[in-house]
Design a protein around this motif. Sequence first.
Motif, PDB file in Angstrom:
ATOM      1  N   PHE A   1     -36.155  14.549 -30.634  1.00  0.00           N
ATOM      2  CA  PHE A   1     -36.574  15.946 -30.573  1.00  0.00           C
ATOM      3  C   PHE A   1     -36.595  16.385 -29.115  1.00  0.00           C
ATOM      4  O   PHE A   1     -36.967  15.593 -28.245  1.00  0.00           O
ATOM      5  N   THR A   2     -36.225  17.629 -28.858  1.00  0.00           N
ATOM      6  CA  THR A   2     -36.441  18.210 -27.540  1.00  0.00           C
ATOM      7  C   THR A   2     -37.784  18.902 -27.583  1.00  0.00           C
ATOM      8  O   THR A   2     -38.016  19.775 -28.431  1.00  0.00           O
ATOM      9  N   VAL A   3     -38.690  18.489 -26.711  1.00  0.00           N
ATOM     10  CA  VAL A   3     -40.034  19.052 -26.670  1.00  0.00           C
ATOM     11  C   VAL A   3     -40.083  20.066 -25.528  1.00  0.00           C
ATOM     12  O   VAL A   3     -39.704  19.754 -24.397  1.00  0.00           O
ATOM     13  N   TRP A   4     -40.544  21.259 -25.838  1.00  0.00           N
ATOM     14  CA  TRP A   4     -40.684  22.334 -24.853  1.00  0.00           C
ATOM     15  C   TRP A   4     -42.160  22.602 -24.637  1.00  0.00           C
ATOM     16  O   TRP A   4     -42.925  22.735 -25.591  1.00  0.00           O
ATOM     17  N   ALA A   5     -42.567  22.693 -23.376  1.00  0.00           N
ATOM     18  CA  ALA A   5     -43.948  23.010 -23.014  1.00  0.00           C
ATOM     19  C   ALA A   5     -43.915  24.195 -22.052  1.00  0.00           C
ATOM     20  O   ALA A   5     -43.017  24.298 -21.221  1.00  0.00           O
TER      21      ALA A   5
ATOM     22  N   ASP B   1     -36.094  21.064 -32.191  1.00  0.00           N
ATOM     23  CA  ASP B   1     -36.958  21.268 -31.038  1.00  0.00           C
ATOM     24  C   ASP B   1     -38.397  21.396 -31.502  1.00  0.00           C
ATOM     25  O   ASP B   1     -38.670  21.834 -32.620  1.00  0.00           O
ATOM     26  N   ILE B   2     -39.315  21.002 -30.632  1.00  0.00           N
ATOM     27  CA  ILE B   2     -40.734  21.200 -30.890  1.00  0.00           C
ATOM     28  C   ILE B   2     -41.274  22.054 -29.757  1.00  0.00           C
ATOM     29  O   ILE B   2     -41.205  21.666 -28.589  1.00  0.00           O
ATOM     30  N   ASP B   3     -41.786  23.235 -30.105  1.00  0.00           N
ATOM     31  CA  ASP B   3     -42.452  24.101 -29.143  1.00  0.00           C
ATOM     32  C   ASP B   3     -43.906  23.622 -29.098  1.00  0.00           C
ATOM     33  O   ASP B   3     -44.711  23.945 -29.972  1.00  0.00           O
ATOM     34  N   ALA B   4     -44.235  22.820 -28.083  1.00  0.00           N
ATOM     35  CA  ALA B   4     -45.500  22.081 -28.054  1.00  0.00           C
ATOM     36  C   ALA B   4     -46.720  22.976 -27.861  1.00  0.00           C
ATOM     37  O   ALA B   4     -46.698  23.919 -27.070  1.00  0.00           O
ATOM     38  N   VAL B   5     -47.765  22.642 -28.593  1.00  0.00           N
ATOM     39  CA  VAL B   5     -49.075  23.249 -28.438  1.00  0.00           C
ATOM     40  C   VAL B   5     -49.987  22.267 -27.710  1.00  0.00           C
ATOM     41  O   VAL B   5     -50.798  22.654 -26.876  1.00  0.00           O
ATOM     42  N   ALA B   6     -49.832  20.971 -28.019  1.00  0.00           N
ATOM     43  CA  ALA B   6     -50.647  19.927 -27.398  1.00  0.00           C
ATOM     44  C   ALA B   6     -49.819  18.647 -27.274  1.00  0.00           C
ATOM     45  O   ALA B   6     -49.033  18.326 -28.166  1.00  0.00           O
TER      46      ALA B   6
END
Length: 159
Positions: A53-57, A97-102
């Motif tokens: 996964f591509t993690v976006w922060a 993709d994961i649009d990160a919250v935590a």
Amino acid sequence: MNETMVCAVGNVATQPVYRELSAGPSARFRLAVTSRYWDREKNTWADGHTNFFTVWANRQLAVNVAASLNVGEAVIVQGRLKVRAEAREGQNWTSADIDAVAIGHDLARGTSAFRRAARPEPTAAAGAPAQPEPDWQTPAGQSPAEPEPPRRREPAAVT
């Protein structure tokens, strides 16, 4: 809004890339999530398929990701799942993709030392006058009202 929230447990696969954008700080990294299963024939745990996964922060989370994460570290990521399918140069391409919250280290697999990040100075809204901080201290020469002591309750008479 109906969004797919996920919690993924895996390893940081690429060094986080940090960028200062006009909308604020942003960071991204790849997360490797490998399933594990019990192999009865070998009587041991074995690795299954690995999903990436591509993690976006964004904003303060991006700043903290850049300062905290390195390749190979075990992490837990919670955020909104975004799956995209595109055709590029004649080939079908899909990304998750994961649009990160935590984001945090997985303490089941290691230790971590938490340090609170310094808060940025708040900026006043454009055109709004700055409000002074109220004085919460008791003025000199006055004592705060003391609460009444608790009253003793007599036991109920048994007849």
